[in-house]
Design an enzyme around this catalytic site. Structure first.
Site: not given
Length: 413
Positions: A164, A303, A314, A335, A340, A399
């Site tokens: 991502c 994010h 975050e 998002k 996403h 990830f």
């Protein structure tokens, strides 16, 4: 030696909000939700029923029918967005040294639909019967490769595969490559197409996706009731260019990229570090690269995935970096509108950040209802906001613990 400056002169996008940058940005300004029931396959037997699909996509507007048959959907998205970005940039390749123009385009997964379809063909007809284009259709670097082939770009051609964070890593790597003198321009960004029964099943089984049935309560970053992300798809492509090169040809300039940081949590294969320590270090690295103080940042395109761990972690990271200034930051997650988009997410969010600076408008985190004390920032809830902002950052976390942060500055000529 003085560092070369890098600006953005072209942008292209195909997203759940629109098939161009202007369509996508207009929808984002209006707070349109791109999440809806899945139509790309029959999802009735699976737990997850929602996604943020690119609607009514017709790749033949850019590609001929033979090309379409030989490209996975993620490459089609990349080529479609690249066509817009290259036209938008105004680069006359007949007058350019194409050895000084390269491509850096990410995909987190690559050709998932082709992979799934080909497995089914192999099981039913034998694996020697799969298409001779199977491998070129699935490997993640072929979006970058096809863009280079289409436009005859002979500089570095590469594909960061960092889940991502990939789209942001692609833009950041391209930025440094130009700044350090290896290229005059780079086509950069990301593309993804993982709304398939196999991919959705895989993300569902690891409890990454929300099983919410209401599109307005599915992708809800920073909301206390968030329960997982919504899969999106599409592509974002940016043309980055050395400033003097752009000025010499009279190019229009959207904004300047001034900083980039990237590191790793080294914590877990999928879960982010809940303390936010290494995302914070990544942001600080990007600010140091830009040569600016934390207090100079006005807006963060977060994010903000709508997962419990990401959004709280975050928030913690932003507080570590910005201290008291964190309460003054505008922090939104687009998002909430696009879902996403995995390897394309950071690239599309770079476009949103640049347009926020250019237009003086911060897009909202839509569908926000229930405050979470663990996410107590100004997340620009539900309504976008007019604001004269000078610096914006965009965070991406992937990830494997991958972190990336980009810093953009408003172009004022």
């Amino acid at each position: 030696m003085e560092k070369r400056r890098v600006v953005i002169t072209g942008m292209g996008a195909v997203t759940p909000l629109g098939h161009t940058v202007s369509e996508t940005w207009e929808a984002a300004r209006a707070g349109v939700c791109g999440v809806a029931p899945i139509t790309l396959y029959d999802a009735s037997s699976q737990k997850v029923s929602l996604a943020a699909e690119v609607k009514n996509f017709d790749p033949t507007k850019v590609l001929d029918k033979k090309e379409v048959r030989r490209m996975d959907r993620f490459s089609q998205f990349a080529m479609y967005a690249a066509a817009e970005a290259m036209a938008d940039s105004g680069l006359d390749l007949e007058r350019e040294d194409t050895a000084r123009i390269g491509v850096c385009v990410s995909s987190g997964v690559g050709g998932m639909q082709t992979f799934q379809n080909s497995c089914e063909v192999g099981e039913s007809r034998g694996f020697d019967k799969v298409s001779p284009f199977f491998i070129p259709m699935i490997i993640a670097n072929l979006a970058a490769g096809r863009i280079a082939i289409r436009y005859g770009l002979h500089g570095m051609c590469t594909c960061p595969v960092t889940a991502c964070a990939g789209g942001s890593n692609a833009v950041g790597d391209a930025f440094h490559y130009i700044r350090d003198g290896y290229a005059d321009a780079m086509v950069s960004g990301g593309a993804e197409a993982t709304i398939t029964s196999l991919a959705i099943g895989g993300f569902t089984s690891m409890s990454a996706l929300t099983t919410a049935a209401d599109p307005k309560r599915a992708s809800i970053p920073f909301d206390k009731e968030r329960s997982g992300f919504v899969m999106g798809e599409g592509a974002g492509i940016l043309v980055l260019e050395e400033l003097e090169h752009a000025k010499a040809r009279g190019a229009k300039i959207y904004g300047e990229i001034v900083g980039y940081g990237t590191n790793c949590d080294a914590h877990h294969i999928t879960a982010p570090d809940p303390t936010g320590t290494w995302p914070a270090a990544c942001i600080q690295q990007a600010l140091s690269d830009a040569g600016i103080a934390p207090e100079q940042v006005d807006y963060v395109n977060a994010h903000g995935t709508s997962t419990p761990l990401n959004d709280s972690g975050e928030t913690a990271a932003l507080k570590k970096v910005f201290g008291d200034h964190a309460g003054k930051l505008m922090v939104s997650s687009t998002k909430s509108m696009t879902g996403h988009m995995l390897g394309a997410g950071g690239a599309v969010e770079a476009i949103f950040s640049l347009l926020a600076l250019k237009d003086g408008f911060v897009p909202a985190t839509i569908n926000y209802q229930v405050p979470d004390p663990a996410c107590d920032l100004d997340i620009v809830p539900n309504q976008g906001r007019e604001a004269d902002i000078k610096y914006a950052i965009s965070d991406s976390l992937g990830f494997g613990g991958h972190n990336a942060c980009l810093v953009f500055h408003k172009w004022e000529g």
